[in-house]
Motif scaffolding. Structure first.
Motif, PDB file in Angstrom:
ATOM      1  N   LEU A 199     -15.150  41.177  11.730  1.00 30.57           N
ATOM      2  CA  LEU A 199     -16.237  42.013  12.253  1.00 30.57           C
ATOM      3  C   LEU A 199     -16.008  43.472  11.850  1.00 30.57           C
ATOM      4  O   LEU A 199     -14.878  43.954  11.858  1.00 30.57           O
ATOM      5  CB  LEU A 199     -16.302  41.906  13.774  1.00 30.57           C
ATOM      6  CG  LEU A 199     -16.662  40.532  14.347  1.00 30.57           C
ATOM      7  CD1 LEU A 199     -16.468  40.535  15.854  1.00 30.57           C
ATOM      8  CD2 LEU A 199     -18.094  40.159  14.006  1.00 30.57           C
ATOM      9  N   HIS A 200     -17.072  44.150  11.480  1.00 34.86           N
ATOM     10  CA  HIS A 200     -16.933  45.546  11.111  1.00 34.86           C
ATOM     11  C   HIS A 200     -18.124  46.350  11.642  1.00 34.86           C
ATOM     12  O   HIS A 200     -19.239  45.856  11.730  1.00 34.86           O
ATOM     13  CB  HIS A 200     -16.827  45.708   9.595  1.00 34.86           C
ATOM     14  CG  HIS A 200     -17.855  44.936   8.826  1.00 34.86           C
ATOM     15  ND1 HIS A 200     -19.120  45.419   8.577  1.00 34.86           N
ATOM     16  CD2 HIS A 200     -17.799  43.700   8.260  1.00 34.86           C
ATOM     17  CE1 HIS A 200     -19.803  44.530   7.879  1.00 34.86           C
ATOM     18  NE2 HIS A 200     -19.038  43.480   7.679  1.00 34.86           N
ATOM     19  N   ASP A 201     -17.818  47.589  12.030  1.00 40.78           N
ATOM     20  CA  ASP A 201     -18.824  48.514  12.557  1.00 40.78           C
ATOM     21  C   ASP A 201     -19.504  47.977  13.814  1.00 40.78           C
ATOM     22  O   ASP A 201     -20.700  48.177  14.040  1.00 40.78           O
ATOM     23  CB  ASP A 201     -19.891  48.829  11.490  1.00 40.78           C
ATOM     24  CG  ASP A 201     -19.294  49.510  10.274  1.00 40.78           C
ATOM     25  OD1 ASP A 201     -18.322  50.268  10.455  1.00 40.78           O
ATOM     26  OD2 ASP A 201     -19.784  49.270   9.155  1.00 40.78           O
ATOM     27  N   ILE A 202     -18.721  47.275  14.651  1.00 45.21           N
ATOM     28  CA  ILE A 202     -19.229  46.793  15.945  1.00 45.21           C
ATOM     29  C   ILE A 202     -18.350  47.389  17.040  1.00 45.21           C
ATOM     30  O   ILE A 202     -17.132  47.190  17.043  1.00 45.21           O
ATOM     31  CB  ILE A 202     -19.212  45.257  16.019  1.00 45.21           C
ATOM     32  CG1 ILE A 202     -20.242  44.682  15.045  1.00 45.21           C
ATOM     33  CG2 ILE A 202     -19.510  44.777  17.430  1.00 45.21           C
ATOM     34  CD1 ILE A 202     -20.368  43.176  15.109  1.00 45.21           C
ATOM     35  N   PRO A 203     -18.929  48.100  18.005  1.00 46.41           N
ATOM     36  CA  PRO A 203     -18.114  48.805  19.003  1.00 46.41           C
ATOM     37  C   PRO A 203     -17.330  47.878  19.921  1.00 46.41           C
ATOM     38  O   PRO A 203     -16.279  48.257  20.413  1.00 46.41           O
ATOM     39  CB  PRO A 203     -19.151  49.611  19.800  1.00 46.41           C
ATOM     40  CG  PRO A 203     -20.470  48.939  19.534  1.00 46.41           C
ATOM     41  CD  PRO A 203     -20.374  48.385  18.153  1.00 46.41           C
ATOM     42  N   PHE A 204     -17.830  46.657  20.148  1.00 45.25           N
ATOM     43  CA  PHE A 204     -17.145  45.761  21.088  1.00 45.25           C
ATOM     44  C   PHE A 204     -16.282  44.737  20.375  1.00 45.25           C
ATOM     45  O   PHE A 204     -15.929  43.699  20.952  1.00 45.25           O
ATOM     46  CB  PHE A 204     -18.163  45.046  21.980  1.00 45.25           C
ATOM     47  CG  PHE A 204     -19.172  44.230  21.224  1.00 45.25           C
ATOM     48  CD1 PHE A 204     -18.897  42.920  20.845  1.00 45.25           C
ATOM     49  CD2 PHE A 204     -20.407  44.766  20.892  1.00 45.25           C
ATOM     50  CE1 PHE A 204     -19.829  42.171  20.159  1.00 45.25           C
ATOM     51  CE2 PHE A 204     -21.349  44.021  20.195  1.00 45.25           C
ATOM     52  CZ  PHE A 204     -21.054  42.704  19.825  1.00 45.25           C
ATOM     53  N   ALA A 205     -15.887  44.978  19.136  1.00 42.70           N
ATOM     54  CA  ALA A 205     -15.092  44.017  18.373  1.00 42.70           C
ATOM     55  C   ALA A 205     -13.765  43.711  19.063  1.00 42.70           C
ATOM     56  O   ALA A 205     -13.330  42.552  19.122  1.00 42.70           O
ATOM     57  CB  ALA A 205     -14.850  44.528  16.964  1.00 42.70           C
ATOM     58  N   ASN A 206     -13.099  44.757  19.620  1.00 40.05           N
ATOM     59  CA  ASN A 206     -11.827  44.534  20.303  1.00 40.05           C
ATOM     60  C   ASN A 206     -11.989  43.611  21.502  1.00 40.05           C
ATOM     61  O   ASN A 206     -11.148  42.732  21.751  1.00 40.05           O
ATOM     62  CB  ASN A 206     -11.229  45.872  20.753  1.00 40.05           C
ATOM     63  CG  ASN A 206     -10.790  46.729  19.577  1.00 40.05           C
ATOM     64  OD1 ASN A 206     -10.720  46.245  18.452  1.00 40.05           O
ATOM     65  ND2 ASN A 206     -10.514  47.995  19.835  1.00 40.05           N
ATOM     66  N   CYS A 207     -13.067  43.808  22.252  1.00 43.70           N
ATOM     67  CA  CYS A 207     -13.339  42.938  23.406  1.00 43.70           C
ATOM     68  C   CYS A 207     -13.568  41.498  22.949  1.00 43.70           C
ATOM     69  O   CYS A 207     -13.138  40.544  23.613  1.00 43.70           O
ATOM     70  CB  CYS A 207     -14.563  43.437  24.169  1.00 43.70           C
ATOM     71  SG  CYS A 207     -14.361  45.078  24.894  1.00 43.70           S
ATOM     72  N   PHE A 208     -14.221  41.336  21.818  1.00 45.11           N
ATOM     73  CA  PHE A 208     -14.473  39.995  21.286  1.00 45.11           C
ATOM     74  C   PHE A 208     -13.160  39.287  20.959  1.00 45.11           C
ATOM     75  O   PHE A 208     -12.974  38.107  21.297  1.00 45.11           O
ATOM     76  CB  PHE A 208     -15.344  40.086  20.034  1.00 45.11           C
ATOM     77  CG  PHE A 208     -15.488  38.788  19.298  1.00 45.11           C
ATOM     78  CD1 PHE A 208     -16.298  37.773  19.790  1.00 45.11           C
ATOM     79  CD2 PHE A 208     -14.797  38.575  18.111  1.00 45.11           C
ATOM     80  CE1 PHE A 208     -16.417  36.571  19.106  1.00 45.11           C
ATOM     81  CE2 PHE A 208     -14.925  37.380  17.424  1.00 45.11           C
ATOM     82  CZ  PHE A 208     -15.730  36.375  17.921  1.00 45.11           C
ATOM     83  N   TYR A 209     -12.223  39.986  20.310  1.00 42.10           N
ATOM     84  CA  TYR A 209     -10.953  39.370  19.953  1.00 42.10           C
ATOM     85  C   TYR A 209     -10.142  39.011  21.203  1.00 42.10           C
ATOM     86  O   TYR A 209      -9.487  37.959  21.244  1.00 42.10           O
ATOM     87  CB  TYR A 209     -10.142  40.303  19.051  1.00 42.10           C
ATOM     88  CG  TYR A 209     -10.744  40.476  17.671  1.00 42.10           C
ATOM     89  CD1 TYR A 209     -11.071  39.368  16.901  1.00 42.10           C
ATOM     90  CD2 TYR A 209     -10.985  41.739  17.138  1.00 42.10           C
ATOM     91  CE1 TYR A 209     -11.616  39.507  15.628  1.00 42.10           C
ATOM     92  CE2 TYR A 209     -11.538  41.896  15.874  1.00 42.10           C
ATOM     93  CZ  TYR A 209     -11.853  40.772  15.124  1.00 42.10           C
ATOM     94  OH  TYR A 209     -12.393  40.919  13.882  1.00 42.10           O
ATOM     95  N   ILE A 210     -10.175  39.858  22.217  1.00 41.45           N
ATOM     96  CA  ILE A 210      -9.478  39.545  23.472  1.00 41.45           C
ATOM     97  C   ILE A 210     -10.118  38.327  24.137  1.00 41.45           C
ATOM     98  O   ILE A 210      -9.414  37.450  24.662  1.00 41.45           O
ATOM     99  CB  ILE A 210      -9.496  40.766  24.407  1.00 41.45           C
ATOM    100  CG1 ILE A 210      -8.678  41.906  23.795  1.00 41.45           C
ATOM    101  CG2 ILE A 210      -8.962  40.400  25.789  1.00 41.45           C
ATOM    102  CD1 ILE A 210      -8.789  43.217  24.540  1.00 41.45           C
TER     103      ILE A 210
END
Length: 320
Positions: free
Chosen positions: A25-36
């Motif tokens: 994922l790139h240029d998505i603000p909630f990417a970190n939340c998605f990985y968690i």
């Protein structure tokens, strides 16, 4: 003076990169939340599927063709998530998006292989329900434990051969342009489209695998349910129809979760962004793998009875 026609030089250099870069994922603000979130899903997937496998293994009353197929689905779910999610977690925690050429091809094989096993597991369960409802008097003579095991072994071998060919065709490609894979793993389509030589055989193979492991299984499952509905219409009472249909509800939920998002993605691939495709495909891999054992446990009387017996047995042993 005669004119000579010069032809441009042809670049015949074969380029095999040492590394690929998986963009994720790139240029998505909630990417970190998605990985968690995917990490939490993976933990739940491991516990729930291991629980189902152990429950079936240690309860002799569940040693029948249906639950051999259910345990195979649980094993496929566990392996599919293990092939995908740990690499996603590694990318997030260690910022490790590079993968070697050989590891990329190996990951491509195992992710697609276990995804195909998930799909075929649902076909096997549909086949089991078809025999149980449409041919109840012949069910136990047709669908034995040995035959179910042979069916599972055969589909593993078939899938391994088809997907090995798919991966081996990648080795004929030259990657003289970008080595950035626009996906969350070494996905077949995004990889072969990076090639700078002819990838038509890979394009054909992509259609073959999608047809064999997505649309053909879905068509077979729909056929079995048409046959089941026609059989249920011949049953005299509504109560008997509902009782027979109840045995199929868990399978219908699994089929809907597994096939609908993927079918939409493949049909509408050219109309969705890469981030939307990555989100949909990764969730379509992870969520069914977590939910399948939960649905089969809560919606199947035999599984619930087995859990109750196990809990009662443990409670008696503690009191003694």
């Amino acid at each position: 003076m005669s004119s000579q026609t010069t032809t441009p030089p042809v670049n015949n250099t074969f380029v095999r990169p040492q590394m690929f870069y998986i963009s994720g994922l790139h240029d998505i603000p909630f990417a970190n939340c998605f990985y968690i979130f995917m990490f939490i899903v993976y933990i739940c997937t491991v516990f729930s599927n291991v629980f189902v496998i152990l429950l079936i293994c240690f309860d002799p009353s569940l040693h029948n063709p249906k639950y051999i197929a259910v345990s195979h689905l649980a094993a496929s779910d566990l392996c599919t998530s293990t092939a995908v999610i740990p690499k996603l977690i590694e990318m997030f925690f260690f910022n490790s998006s590079f993968v070697t050429y050989e590891a990329c091809l190996a990951g491509m094989f195992f992710v697609h292989f276990f995804n195909s096993m998930q799909s075929i597991s649902l076909v096997i369960l549909a086949y089991d329900r078809f025999l149980a409802i449409c041919l109840p008097l012949r069910y136990h003579s047709i669908n034995t434990n040995d035959r179910m095991t042979l069916i599972i072994f055969s589909v593993w071998l078939f899938s391994a051969v088809i997907l090995s060919v798919m991966v081996l065709l990648i080795t004929r490609l030259s990657f003289c342009k970008s080595t950035v894979i626009n996906s969350y793993f070494c996905d077949h389509g995004p990889v072969f489209r990076l090639a700078c030589n002819d990838f038509y055989p890979n394009y054909v193979m992509a259609f073959v695998t999608i047809a064999l492991f997505l649309f053909a299984p879905l068509a077979f499952i729909l056929f079995t349910y048409v046959a089941i509905v026609l059989t249920l219409l011949k049953i005299a009472t509504m109560e008997e129809r509902q009782k027979a249909l109840k045995t199929c509800t868990s399978h219908i939920l699994l089929v809907t979760m597994a096939y609908f998002p993927l079918a939409v993605t493949y049909v509408a691939a050219q109309f969705v962004s890469s981030n939307a495709r990555i989100l949909n495909n990764s969730l379509s891999t992870a969520i069914p793998s977590m939910m399948n054992p939960i649905i089969y446990t809560l919606k199947t009387e035999e599984m619930m009875d087995s859990i109750k017996k196990t809990v009662q047995k443990i409670t008696r042993q503690e009191w003694e």
